[in-house]
Motif scaffolding. Structure first.
Motif, PDB file in Angstrom:
ATOM      1  N   ASP A   6       0.822  -1.202   0.000  1.00 28.07           N
ATOM      2  CA  ASP A   6       0.000   0.000   0.000  1.00 28.07           C
ATOM      3  C   ASP A   6       0.860   1.258   0.000  1.00 28.07           C
ATOM      4  O   ASP A   6       0.479   2.276  -0.562  1.00 28.07           O
ATOM      5  CB  ASP A   6      -1.012   0.002   1.155  1.00 28.07           C
ATOM      6  CG  ASP A   6      -0.405  -0.283   2.501  1.00 28.07           C
ATOM      7  OD1 ASP A   6       0.737  -0.775   2.562  1.00 28.07           O
ATOM      8  OD2 ASP A   6      -1.076  -0.007   3.508  1.00 28.07           O
ATOM      9  N   THR A   7       2.052   1.176   0.578  1.00 24.43           N
ATOM     10  CA  THR A   7       2.981   2.303   0.543  1.00 24.43           C
ATOM     11  C   THR A   7       3.436   2.582  -0.887  1.00 24.43           C
ATOM     12  O   THR A   7       3.471   3.732  -1.322  1.00 24.43           O
ATOM     13  CB  THR A   7       4.210   2.018   1.427  1.00 24.43           C
ATOM     14  OG1 THR A   7       3.762   1.699   2.742  1.00 24.43           O
ATOM     15  CG2 THR A   7       5.142   3.206   1.474  1.00 24.43           C
ATOM     16  N   SER A   8       3.750   1.527  -1.617  1.00 21.32           N
ATOM     17  CA  SER A   8       4.154   1.681  -3.014  1.00 21.32           C
ATOM     18  C   SER A   8       3.023   2.255  -3.855  1.00 21.32           C
ATOM     19  O   SER A   8       3.249   3.083  -4.732  1.00 21.32           O
ATOM     20  CB  SER A   8       4.584   0.341  -3.609  1.00 21.32           C
ATOM     21  OG  SER A   8       5.723  -0.139  -2.949  1.00 21.32           O
ATOM     22  N   LEU A   9       1.803   1.820  -3.566  1.00 20.91           N
ATOM     23  CA  LEU A   9       0.653   2.341  -4.297  1.00 20.91           C
ATOM     24  C   LEU A   9       0.477   3.827  -4.024  1.00 20.91           C
ATOM     25  O   LEU A   9       0.204   4.600  -4.941  1.00 20.91           O
ATOM     26  CB  LEU A   9      -0.619   1.578  -3.923  1.00 20.91           C
ATOM     27  CG  LEU A   9      -1.897   2.046  -4.604  1.00 20.91           C
ATOM     28  CD1 LEU A   9      -1.777   1.967  -6.123  1.00 20.91           C
ATOM     29  CD2 LEU A   9      -3.091   1.245  -4.118  1.00 20.91           C
ATOM     30  N   SER A  10       0.666   4.244  -2.800  1.00 24.19           N
ATOM     31  CA  SER A  10       0.550   5.663  -2.470  1.00 24.19           C
ATOM     32  C   SER A  10       1.588   6.486  -3.226  1.00 24.19           C
ATOM     33  O   SER A  10       1.273   7.552  -3.765  1.00 24.19           O
ATOM     34  CB  SER A  10       0.724   5.878  -0.968  1.00 24.19           C
ATOM     35  OG  SER A  10      -0.340   5.302  -0.268  1.00 24.19           O
ATOM     36  N   ARG A  11       2.820   5.995  -3.281  1.00 25.21           N
ATOM     37  CA  ARG A  11       3.876   6.695  -4.028  1.00 25.21           C
ATOM     38  C   ARG A  11       3.542   6.749  -5.512  1.00 25.21           C
ATOM     39  O   ARG A  11       3.742   7.768  -6.173  1.00 25.21           O
ATOM     40  CB  ARG A  11       5.211   5.992  -3.832  1.00 25.21           C
ATOM     41  CG  ARG A  11       5.782   6.165  -2.460  1.00 25.21           C
ATOM     42  CD  ARG A  11       7.151   5.534  -2.352  1.00 25.21           C
ATOM     43  NE  ARG A  11       7.613   5.563  -0.980  1.00 25.21           N
ATOM     44  CZ  ARG A  11       8.144   4.535  -0.345  1.00 25.21           C
ATOM     45  NH1 ARG A  11       8.323   3.393  -0.971  1.00 25.21           N
ATOM     46  NH2 ARG A  11       8.516   4.643   0.903  1.00 25.21           N
ATOM     47  N   LEU A  12       3.014   5.648  -6.019  1.00 25.67           N
ATOM     48  CA  LEU A  12       2.648   5.567  -7.422  1.00 25.67           C
ATOM     49  C   LEU A  12       1.533   6.548  -7.756  1.00 25.67           C
ATOM     50  O   LEU A  12       1.590   7.253  -8.759  1.00 25.67           O
ATOM     51  CB  LEU A  12       2.213   4.141  -7.750  1.00 25.67           C
ATOM     52  CG  LEU A  12       1.847   3.803  -9.169  1.00 25.67           C
ATOM     53  CD1 LEU A  12       3.035   4.022 -10.090  1.00 25.67           C
ATOM     54  CD2 LEU A  12       1.396   2.363  -9.240  1.00 25.67           C
ATOM     55  N   ARG A  13       0.525   6.633  -6.912  1.00 23.83           N
ATOM     56  CA  ARG A  13      -0.586   7.561  -7.132  1.00 23.83           C
ATOM     57  C   ARG A  13      -0.100   9.005  -7.085  1.00 23.83           C
ATOM     58  O   ARG A  13      -0.534   9.832  -7.876  1.00 23.83           O
ATOM     59  CB  ARG A  13      -1.676   7.334  -6.083  1.00 23.83           C
ATOM     60  CG  ARG A  13      -2.443   6.051  -6.309  1.00 23.83           C
ATOM     61  CD  ARG A  13      -3.315   5.660  -5.132  1.00 23.83           C
ATOM     62  NE  ARG A  13      -4.085   6.734  -4.577  1.00 23.83           N
ATOM     63  CZ  ARG A  13      -5.361   6.987  -4.880  1.00 23.83           C
ATOM     64  NH1 ARG A  13      -5.994   6.224  -5.718  1.00 23.83           N
ATOM     65  NH2 ARG A  13      -5.984   7.995  -4.303  1.00 23.83           N
TER      66      ARG A  13
END
Length: 50
Positions: A37-44
């Motif tokens: 979920d951390t990677s997804l936040s950075r990606l978004r």
């Protein structure tokens, strides 16, 4: 799908199923995409800055 980059997987999900992005928690979306979920936040954040 897992062979693609995380950004490509997320963009494809946004294009093909935008209702999922709006109605499902980010934690579940990240799990579906095979990322944290951390990677997804950075990606978004990266996508929003483009």
């Amino acid at each position: 799908m897992i062979a693609d980059q995380a950004k490509d997987r997320y963009l494809r999900l946004m294009k093909e199923k935008p209702h999922v992005i709006q109605n499902v928690s980010l934690k579940h979306i990240a799990s579906f995409l095979g990322i944290t979920d951390t990677s997804l936040s950075r990606l978004r954040k990266e996508i929003s800055e483009e």
